[in-house]
Enzyme design. Structure first.
Site, mmCIF file in Angstrom:
data_model
loop_
_atom_site.group_PDB
_atom_site.id
_atom_site.type_symbol
_atom_site.label_atom_id
_atom_site.label_comp_id
_atom_site.label_asym_id
_atom_site.label_seq_id
_atom_site.Cartn_x
_atom_site.Cartn_y
_atom_site.Cartn_z
ATOM 1 N N HIS A 148 0.839 -1.213 0.000
ATOM 2 C CA HIS A 148 0.000 0.000 0.000
ATOM 3 C C HIS A 148 0.865 1.251 0.000
ATOM 4 O O HIS A 148 2.061 1.203 0.317
ATOM 5 C CB HIS A 148 -0.939 0.019 1.208
ATOM 6 C CG HIS A 148 -2.154 -0.841 1.015
ATOM 7 N ND1 HIS A 148 -2.148 -2.192 1.240
ATOM 8 C CD2 HIS A 148 -3.413 -0.530 0.591
ATOM 9 C CE1 HIS A 148 -3.344 -2.696 0.961
ATOM 10 N NE2 HIS A 148 -4.133 -1.705 0.559
ATOM 11 N N LYS A 152 -0.842 4.754 4.711
ATOM 12 C CA LYS A 152 -1.852 3.862 5.294
ATOM 13 C C LYS A 152 -1.551 3.629 6.768
ATOM 14 O O LYS A 152 -0.405 3.331 7.129
ATOM 15 C CB LYS A 152 -1.888 2.524 4.536
ATOM 16 C CG LYS A 152 -2.983 1.583 5.032
ATOM 17 C CD LYS A 152 -3.190 0.417 4.086
ATOM 18 C CE LYS A 152 -4.168 -0.610 4.656
ATOM 19 N NZ LYS A 152 -5.488 -0.039 4.904
ATOM 20 N N THR A 159 -8.137 -6.155 3.348
ATOM 21 C CA THR A 159 -8.248 -7.109 2.237
ATOM 22 C C THR A 159 -7.401 -8.352 2.505
ATOM 23 O O THR A 159 -7.842 -9.481 2.287
ATOM 24 C CB THR A 159 -7.795 -6.442 0.924
ATOM 25 O OG1 THR A 159 -8.604 -5.299 0.714
ATOM 26 C CG2 THR A 159 -7.921 -7.390 -0.262
HETATM 27 P P1 NAP Z 1 -7.489 9.868 4.613
HETATM 28 O O1 NAP Z 1 -7.027 10.566 3.382
HETATM 29 O O2 NAP Z 1 -6.725 10.048 5.891
HETATM 30 O O3 NAP Z 1 -9.019 10.295 4.825
HETATM 31 C C1 NAP Z 1 -9.728 10.110 6.002
HETATM 32 C C2 NAP Z 1 -10.581 11.356 6.205
HETATM 33 O O4 NAP Z 1 -11.522 11.115 7.265
HETATM 34 C C3 NAP Z 1 -9.749 12.575 6.602
HETATM 35 O O5 NAP Z 1 -10.103 13.675 5.770
HETATM 36 C C4 NAP Z 1 -10.183 12.795 8.051
HETATM 37 O O6 NAP Z 1 -10.127 14.148 8.436
HETATM 38 C C5 NAP Z 1 -11.625 12.320 8.007
HETATM 39 N N1 NAP Z 1 -12.195 12.103 9.328
HETATM 40 C C6 NAP Z 1 -11.586 11.862 10.508
HETATM 41 N N2 NAP Z 1 -12.482 11.741 11.492
HETATM 42 C C7 NAP Z 1 -13.705 11.903 10.935
HETATM 43 C C8 NAP Z 1 -15.039 11.897 11.445
HETATM 44 N N3 NAP Z 1 -15.318 11.666 12.742
HETATM 45 N N4 NAP Z 1 -16.067 12.115 10.581
HETATM 46 C C9 NAP Z 1 -15.823 12.338 9.282
HETATM 47 N N5 NAP Z 1 -14.575 12.348 8.731
HETATM 48 C C10 NAP Z 1 -13.527 12.136 9.562
HETATM 49 O O7 NAP Z 1 -7.547 8.277 4.380
HETATM 50 P P2 NAP Z 1 -7.872 7.493 3.020
HETATM 51 O O8 NAP Z 1 -6.615 7.120 2.301
HETATM 52 O O9 NAP Z 1 -8.950 8.195 2.292
HETATM 53 O O10 NAP Z 1 -8.437 6.116 3.615
HETATM 54 C C11 NAP Z 1 -9.588 6.121 4.451
HETATM 55 C C12 NAP Z 1 -9.937 4.678 4.833
HETATM 56 O O11 NAP Z 1 -10.361 3.971 3.684
HETATM 57 C C13 NAP Z 1 -8.790 3.868 5.446
HETATM 58 O O12 NAP Z 1 -9.305 3.103 6.529
HETATM 59 C C14 NAP Z 1 -8.374 2.953 4.305
HETATM 60 O O13 NAP Z 1 -7.819 1.736 4.773
HETATM 61 C C15 NAP Z 1 -9.716 2.707 3.657
HETATM 62 N N6 NAP Z 1 -9.685 2.259 2.252
HETATM 63 C C16 NAP Z 1 -10.575 1.290 1.912
HETATM 64 C C17 NAP Z 1 -10.677 0.863 0.600
HETATM 65 C C18 NAP Z 1 -11.718 -0.174 0.256
HETATM 66 O O14 NAP Z 1 -11.880 -0.524 -0.936
HETATM 67 N N7 NAP Z 1 -12.452 -0.706 1.247
HETATM 68 C C19 NAP Z 1 -9.878 1.428 -0.382
HETATM 69 C C20 NAP Z 1 -8.979 2.420 -0.022
HETATM 70 C C21 NAP Z 1 -8.912 2.853 1.300
HETATM 71 P P3 NAP Z 1 -8.799 14.688 9.205
HETATM 72 O O15 NAP Z 1 -7.677 14.552 8.242
HETATM 73 O O16 NAP Z 1 -9.185 16.078 9.525
HETATM 74 O O17 NAP Z 1 -8.654 13.792 10.421
#
Ligand code: NAP
Length: 260
Positions: A148, A152, A159
């Protein structure tokens, strides 16, 4: 038209989800939540030109949509899912790292709306998991390597854990690890299920990738999936938003929506 809101709207995945929902037929983007972008317009926070102001917390949503999508962090997602259950809002969840205790809690909590949690929304990754499960009974050794991007926060990936759970359920007897000396601790990865080891690589430039390696006498099988861009997850997220109302209670994985 299904109304949709996005938690973590200004995040890497959240912003991509906002763009996909805004363009999807039968979906209407009506709410965006992100503490770091509270008070900004959606277009300022994400580049997606829909007339919405981003709010800081779930409680600030004035008119709850039919579906909320959550791609945030573990603690935030626990909080957001409790809010969804309390407000009878369906939840489509991509956040990874939930424990069995979390899942048991969601099963009890979602009694008036539905919750779909998918460790991976990419069709190729879903097929990779299915193929690994099908192959497992025919091999004696297996290891999973997941790769990744370098931001992350959890390891191993959801997965990888889901792949290994399914392989372990399909084959309970894997050969013992022959390693006697560990010159560097952790060199053999972590044993995610009895006899199946997982290795987590964090690499700048990558998105989400995984290899499942299976071996038996004189042959190996390698199953690999690569997500090169976050848009790879979007058809699955859109499908989940469109169909979540048909999946009562808690569903893990996108498989039922793909007929797998
Ligand atoms: P990211 O860029 O850090 O985005 C997370 C966002 O959530 C940030 O903007 C954060 O804001 C916000 N946040 C924090 N607390 C919150 C709350 N209480 N309510 C609403 N928003 C809040 O991370 P990312 O790369 O997008 O990944 C996010 C998640 O998706 C991870 O767990 C990753 O493993 C998962 N993921 C899953 C898949 C899938 O297919 N299932 C694919 C890719 C990623 P702040 O920065 O202000 O804290």
């Amino acid at each position: 038209m299904v109304t949709v809101g996005v938690f973590g709207a200004a995040g890497r995945m959240g912003a991509t989800v906002c763009a996909a929902v805004a363009e999807a037929p039968n979906l209407e983007l009506v709410a965006a939540v992100d503490p770091g972008a509270a008070g900004q317009s959606l277009v300022e926070a994400t580049g997606v030109d829909v007339d919405i102001e981003v709010v800081g917390m779930a409680e600030n949503i004035t008119d709850p949509p039919a579906v909320m999508v959550d791609f945030t962090h573990l603690e935030a997602a626990r909080y957001n899912l409790a809010w969804c259950a309390e407000n009878a809002v369906h939840a489509v969840v991509g956040t990874t790292g939930f424990t069995e205790t979390d899942l048991t809690g969601f099963l009890a909590d979602f009694d008036r709306s539905n919750c779909l949690i998918a460790p991976n929304f990419a069709i190729g990754a879903i097929l990779m998991m299915r193929f690994a499960e099908m192959a497992a009974p025919y091999f004696e050794t297996a290891e999973v390597i997941e790769y990744h991007h370098d931001a992350k926060l959890d390891a191993p990936s959801g997965t990888a854990m889901r792949t290994i759970e399914r392989m372990a359920a399909a084959n309970a007897s894997w050969a013992p690890d022959p390693t006697v000396t560990h010159t560097v601790p952790g060199a053999r990865g972590g044993e995610a299920a009895p006899g199946i080891r997982v290795h987590a690589v964090r690499m700048r430039g990558m998105v989400a990738h995984q290899e499942v390696l299976l071996g038996t006498t004189g042959q190996t099988l390698q199953i690999r999936h690569d997500s090169y861009d976050r848009t790879s997850f979007m058809p699955g997220v859109v499908l989940a938003c469109q169909r979540i109302a048909d999946l009562p209670g808690l569903t893990i994985g996108l498989d039922p929506l793909l007929g797998l």
